[in-house]
Design a protein around this motif. Structure first.
Motif, PDB file in Angstrom:
ATOM      1  N   VAL A 759       0.833  -1.207   0.000  1.00 28.16           N
ATOM      2  CA  VAL A 759       0.000   0.000   0.000  1.00 28.16           C
ATOM      3  C   VAL A 759       0.865   1.253   0.000  1.00 28.16           C
ATOM      4  N   THR A 760       1.950   1.227   0.787  1.00 28.30           N
ATOM      5  CA  THR A 760       2.816   2.406   0.883  1.00 28.30           C
ATOM      6  C   THR A 760       3.578   2.640  -0.410  1.00 28.30           C
ATOM      7  N   GLU A 761       4.156   1.607  -0.981  1.00 25.20           N
ATOM      8  CA  GLU A 761       4.944   1.745  -2.202  1.00 25.20           C
ATOM      9  C   GLU A 761       4.094   2.131  -3.407  1.00 25.20           C
ATOM     10  N   ALA A 762       2.787   1.824  -3.366  1.00 28.12           N
ATOM     11  CA  ALA A 762       1.922   2.129  -4.512  1.00 28.12           C
ATOM     12  C   ALA A 762       1.569   3.609  -4.595  1.00 28.12           C
ATOM     13  N   LYS A 763       1.794   4.360  -3.530  1.00 27.24           N
ATOM     14  CA  LYS A 763       1.439   5.769  -3.541  1.00 27.24           C
ATOM     15  C   LYS A 763       2.307   6.514  -4.551  1.00 27.24           C
ATOM     16  N   GLY A 764       1.658   7.257  -5.425  1.00 30.51           N
ATOM     17  CA  GLY A 764       2.383   8.006  -6.447  1.00 30.51           C
ATOM     18  C   GLY A 764       2.597   7.246  -7.731  1.00 30.51           C
ATOM     19  N   ARG A 765       2.269   5.969  -7.764  1.00 33.35           N
ATOM     20  CA  ARG A 765       2.404   5.172  -8.987  1.00 33.35           C
ATOM     21  C   ARG A 765       1.023   5.033  -9.641  1.00 33.35           C
ATOM     22  N   GLY A 766       0.946   5.151 -10.927  1.00 36.64           N
ATOM     23  CA  GLY A 766      -0.314   4.961 -11.636  1.00 36.64           C
ATOM     24  C   GLY A 766      -1.320   6.041 -11.275  1.00 36.64           C
ATOM     25  N   HIS A 767      -2.603   5.748 -11.374  1.00 40.08           N
ATOM     26  CA  HIS A 767      -3.656   6.724 -11.100  1.00 40.08           C
ATOM     27  C   HIS A 767      -3.990   6.721  -9.620  1.00 40.08           C
ATOM     28  N   ASP A 768      -4.450   7.874  -9.148  1.00 34.77           N
ATOM     29  CA  ASP A 768      -4.774   8.019  -7.732  1.00 34.77           C
ATOM     30  C   ASP A 768      -6.133   7.369  -7.457  1.00 34.77           C
ATOM     31  N   ASP A 769      -6.139   6.351  -6.609  1.00 32.58           N
ATOM     32  CA  ASP A 769      -7.364   5.634  -6.282  1.00 32.58           C
ATOM     33  C   ASP A 769      -7.199   4.986  -4.913  1.00 32.58           C
ATOM     34  N   ASP A 770      -8.304   4.444  -4.402  1.00 32.47           N
ATOM     35  CA  ASP A 770      -8.230   3.711  -3.139  1.00 32.47           C
ATOM     36  C   ASP A 770      -7.307   2.514  -3.305  1.00 32.47           C
ATOM     37  N   ARG A 771      -6.517   2.233  -2.255  1.00 28.50           N
ATOM     38  CA  ARG A 771      -5.518   1.160  -2.332  1.00 28.50           C
ATOM     39  C   ARG A 771      -5.782   0.154  -1.206  1.00 28.50           C
ATOM     40  N   THR A 772      -5.895  -1.112  -1.595  1.00 27.88           N
ATOM     41  CA  THR A 772      -6.127  -2.197  -0.629  1.00 27.88           C
ATOM     42  C   THR A 772      -5.314  -3.404  -1.054  1.00 27.88           C
ATOM     43  N   ALA A 773      -4.670  -4.032  -0.084  1.00 27.13           N
ATOM     44  CA  ALA A 773      -3.887  -5.245  -0.331  1.00 27.13           C
ATOM     45  C   ALA A 773      -4.235  -6.274   0.731  1.00 27.13           C
ATOM     46  N   LEU A 774      -4.486  -7.514   0.306  1.00 33.25           N
ATOM     47  CA  LEU A 774      -4.734  -8.638   1.203  1.00 33.25           C
ATOM     48  C   LEU A 774      -3.698  -9.709   0.901  1.00 33.25           C
ATOM     49  N   VAL A 775      -2.969 -10.117   1.918  1.00 35.91           N
ATOM     50  CA  VAL A 775      -1.891 -11.106   1.763  1.00 35.91           C
ATOM     51  C   VAL A 775      -2.204 -12.296   2.666  1.00 35.91           C
ATOM     52  N   MET A 776      -2.171 -13.506   2.087  1.00 39.73           N
ATOM     53  CA  MET A 776      -2.435 -14.728   2.842  1.00 39.73           C
ATOM     54  C   MET A 776      -1.252 -15.684   2.692  1.00 39.73           C
ATOM     55  N   ARG A 777      -0.806 -16.200   3.823  1.00 39.06           N
ATOM     56  CA  ARG A 777       0.223 -17.235   3.810  1.00 39.06           C
ATOM     57  C   ARG A 777      -0.365 -18.504   4.441  1.00 39.06           C
ATOM     58  N   ILE A 778      -0.177 -19.647   3.801  1.00 41.91           N
ATOM     59  CA  ILE A 778      -0.653 -20.931   4.301  1.00 41.91           C
ATOM     60  C   ILE A 778       0.482 -21.597   5.075  1.00 41.91           C
ATOM     61  N   GLU A 779       0.180 -22.031   6.299  1.00 41.83           N
ATOM     62  CA  GLU A 779       1.185 -22.672   7.145  1.00 41.83           C
ATOM     63  C   GLU A 779       0.622 -23.976   7.688  1.00 41.83           C
ATOM     64  N   ARG A 780       1.470 -24.974   7.768  1.00 42.25           N
ATOM     65  CA  ARG A 780       1.069 -26.254   8.350  1.00 42.25           C
ATOM     66  C   ARG A 780       1.234 -26.195   9.862  1.00 42.25           C
ATOM     67  N   LEU A 781       0.212 -26.665  10.577  1.00 43.54           N
ATOM     68  CA  LEU A 781       0.266 -26.653  12.035  1.00 43.54           C
ATOM     69  C   LEU A 781       1.186 -27.758  12.534  1.00 43.54           C
TER      70      LEU A 781
END
Length: 781
Positions: A759-781
């Motif tokens: 989200v931070t690095e995307a500021k100033g790149r491309g067109h100005d719009d709402d920015r949302t990022a969802l990151v999922m990591r799968i881990e074995r218990l």
């Protein structure tokens, strides 16, 4: 040595004595004798129960119910004993004579089919009682309405009591039949009524203490509604014995009602609230002669309630509240019924879908360009009063229609009619041609307006029909899911019951494997509070005992009452990080994203981006995400859920707005996943150390037809795999080199840190719009 022999001999003697007692109990003659004694005592006690001025119908009702089942001698003996030796009075003696009449009738009708009718015994008892007790009605002018109504009420009470006693004596028709404990409680109430006049030192009645104790037990075990009903029933029985007022009814009913509201707070709070509410209710009869005995009886009943051990409560629970809803067979029946209802509802929605489609088709056929109606309306307005009307529309009818047909094509192409469109032979003859042309144009404009409204209505009908089709698929899935059988695990139930007993009193344990073969543990009883306090410690110990990983206990309240649920723990877990930042100078973000885990162990990521930014976009995206979340939590596939939600959004936005949608579901038991994109920005997947970009070709929700929303892409995720979901404010996939480089360089960071960095690095790149990022990591218990 002698001491050791003595120690070994004592258990042997006890065992031989127990075996001898069991052998005697199984002797048929002894069993018959004990049963006869029970019936004798029951009829004797009920015979002395007098109500409504000395009438004693309960003994006759019980004797008649017993005679209908071949137990006449013990019933008659008990009635005469109660009438003559227990102080039942003269009317009790008359009721004993009425019992002899019933015995005669039963003997004459023995073997006839009418004896099997349930109404036969109550009817015979009522008629016999009326025939023997009518002599106590006042004669002549002294016979007033009150005495006659009392006599009729007693006969009705005789019939009702015999009917209920017959149900109590009959064997249960099926397992967990709720009518049997209800009738047994009615028998108990009348027995206590018959004994309510017996007091201890003239201070209190033990029978009334037991009645209040049973009302409190019903409130504690079944809740305030059940307790209030039992309290009113027992209180009315005690008031009936007293002969006037409703003091006991108010007191018992209010006491059980208020106390039942605090049954989840523990027995101490329950007892305190029961005593306080009971004393307050008793203050209504402070001038009553039974006020002091009533208060003493309340103190005794509450004291006995608080002193009873859990073993007694368990026995009362099994007697008063049979396992009607919690038994495995009942659960299966409920599931089958629910599945059938869902299937029937699906068929109903499908028929509505077909009906609406047929309506749309018929509407389109009826909405074709009816140019003839345009000319008809214009001619009605202009030609009707013209002097040449009969010549044009009767003698030269064919020529007139031919001229108007020549006007049709240029008129429809241009959208209006002009004078040059009319043939010369028609224009030279028509004396009102300008007025006719204006009328034709007005009728044509009205036709176009109606056609536009009809098309809008047909589009809305089509959207509703598609939504019905989506709901049909969802209900069919729910019906199929509900009808799947679950496999009980009796061996595990015993293990869980022994283990849970160390944490508190657990009344019932249910261990099953659901349709997917996954273990589900349910715990019922007062000890669930102690289990809930242990939390992870309880589930860890139980997991080690069963050899299956279980989740933390979760408290659930439904039609089965409060209980704890532990489910089989999935071998994987999802670690999710979410980063958000709205557009510059925007009050709210038009993006809506969320993560949740369903009860079936499916991890879900959702990201919706409303058109534009601000409150309107946020409202559209939030509506889509919320609706999708409800369906996914219910176990509905993303594609089927979207088919049901999309028409609602299109109707809501009227085709002027749209929302992009990105959905990921991961089964944490198997690692199987699905990705569904509707106009969303590309996502990035790292699986097995390789990076892949996932793009979708479907249009956003609100623009695409339901059949063109796209198909989900199947995936498989394992330990250490990453999935990154982005809104187009971060990257639209055209210039994403920096995204790929950032992901490769910082893939080892936590999902939360990686989402914030995107989200931070995307500021100033491309067109100005709402920015949302969802990151999922799968881990074995």
């Amino acid at each position: 040595m002698d001491k050791q022999k003595t120690k070994r001999a004592a258990p042997q003697l006890i065992g031989r004595a127990a075996a001898r007692a069991a052998q005697l109990w199984n002797e048929e003659h002894l069993h018959t004798l004990l049963t006869g004694v029970q019936r004798f005592v029951l009829c004797a006690v009920l015979t002395r129960g007098a109500v409504l001025g000395g009438y004693a119908p309960f003994g006759l009702a019980m004797a008649s119910a017993l005679m209908a089942r071949g137990a006449g001698l013990s019933a008659i003996g008990g009635m005469f004993f109660g009438a003559m030796l227990l102080g039942g009075g003269i009317k009790s003696g008359l009721y004993a004579a009425a019992a002899l009449l019933v015995l005669c009738v039963m003997s004459v009708c023995a073997g006839l089919r009418i004896m099997e009718r349930r109404w036969f015994a109550p009817t015979v008892a009522t008629l016999s009682g009326a025939a023997c007790t009518f002599v106590f009605l006042p004669a002549g002018a002294a016979l007033d309405t009150a005495a006659l109504l009392t006599f009729i009420a007693v006969q009705g009470l005789t019939f009702a009591a015999c009917w209920v006693y017959g149900g109590a004596l009959a064997p249960p028709r099926e397992e967990n039949d709720w009518k049997r404990p209800a009738t047994l409680l009615a028998v108990t109430a009348t027995v206590l009524l018959s004994l309510s006049d017996l007091t201890v030192f003239g201070l209190f009645s033990p029978a009334r203490v037991v009645a209040l104790l049973l009302a409190l037990a019903a409130a504690y075990l079944g809740g305030s509604t059940t307790g209030a009903a039992a309290g009113v029933a027992f209180g009315a029985a005690m008031d009936l014995a007293v002969g006037y007022g409703a003091l006991f009814t108010c007191c018992y009913g209010l006491c059980a009602l208020i106390a039942g509201l605090f049954r989840d707070q523990g027995r101490l709070w329950f007892a305190v609230c029961a005593l306080a509410s009971g004393v307050c209710a008793a203050m209504l009869g402070v001038d009553h002669a039974l006020f002091i005995p009533l208060v003493i009886e309340q103190v005794c009943a509450v004291g006995l309630f608080a002193a009873m051990p859990p073993l007694v409560w368990n026995a009362l629970r099994q007697t008063l509240l049979p396992d009607t809803l919690m038994g495995e067979s009942a659960r299966q029946q409920v599931r089958q019924t629910a599945g059938k209802c869902a299937t029937e509802a699906a068929q109903a929605f499908y028929e509505m879908y077909l009906a609406m489609l047929n309506g749309v088709t018929e509407g389109k056929a009826a909405g074709d360009q009816n140019v003839r109606a345009v000319f008809d309306r214009a001619s009605d307005r202009v030609c009707k009063n013209c002097v040449l009307c009969s010549q044009c529309w009767q003698r030269d009818y064919v020529t007139t229609l031919s001229a108007l047909n020549d006007v049709t094509q240029p008129m429809l192409k241009r959208g209006r009619a002009e004078l040059s469109d009319f043939p010369y032979h028609f224009a030279s003859r028509c004396v009102h041609l300008p007025e006719l042309m204006r009328a034709i144009n007005s009728a044509l404009f009205a036709l176009r307006e109606r056609q536009s409204l009809r098309r809008q209505q047909e589009e809305n009908q089509s959207l509703l029909a598609r939504q019905y089709a989506g709901i049909t698929d969802i209900l069919r899935q729910l019906g199929a899911e509900a009808t799947r059988d679950v496999a009980a695990q009796p061996v595990m139930e015993k293990q869980v019951r022994r283990y849970a007993a160390a944490f508190g009193w657990i009344e019932r344990v249910c261990v099953v494997r659901d349709a997917q073969g996954r273990l589900v543990v349910e715990l019922y009883g007062d000890g669930i509070r102690d289990v809930l306090e242990q939390g992870e410690g309880f589930s860890a110990g139980l997991s080690a005992l069963l050899g299956v990983g279980l989740t933390k206990p979760k408290r659930v309240e439904d039609e089965l009452g409060p209980h704890l649920v532990l489910r089989e723990r999935a071998p994987f877990r999802a670690v999710v990080g979410i980063g958000r930042q709205q557009k510059e100078d925007a009050a709210v973000s038009g993006d809506s994203g969320c993560y949740f885990l369903t009860d079936a162990g499916v991890a879900c990521l959702l990201l919706a981006d409303g058109m534009g930014s601000g409150a309107a976009a946020a409202q559209d995206s939030r509506m889509l995400v919320t609706s999708m979340e409800r369906f996914l939590r219910a176990g509905i596939a993303p594609a089927d859920a979207l088919k049901a939600v999309s028409p609602a959004l299109r109707l809501r936005s009227d085709g002027t707005r749209f929302v992009t949608l990105d959905v990921l579901t991961v089964d944490l038991f198997s690692g199987k996943a699905e990705s569904l994109k509707c106009g969303a920005a590309p996502s990035y997947l790292r699986a097995g150390g390789q990076w892949t970009m996932l793009s979708g070709k479907a249009l956003p929700v609100g623009l695409a037809e339901e059949d063109a929303l796209g198909e989900p892409v199947p995936l498989r995720l394992g330990h250490g795999d990453l999935y990154i979901m982005l809104s187009d404010g971060i990257s639209d996939g055209l210039d994403d080199g920096w995204v790929r480089e950032l992901l490769v360089r910082h893939a080892g960071e936590s999902p939360k840190e990686l989402a914030a960095r995107l989200v931070t690095e995307a500021k100033g790149r491309g067109h100005d719009d709402d920015r949302t990022a969802l990151v999922m990591r799968i881990e074995r218990l």
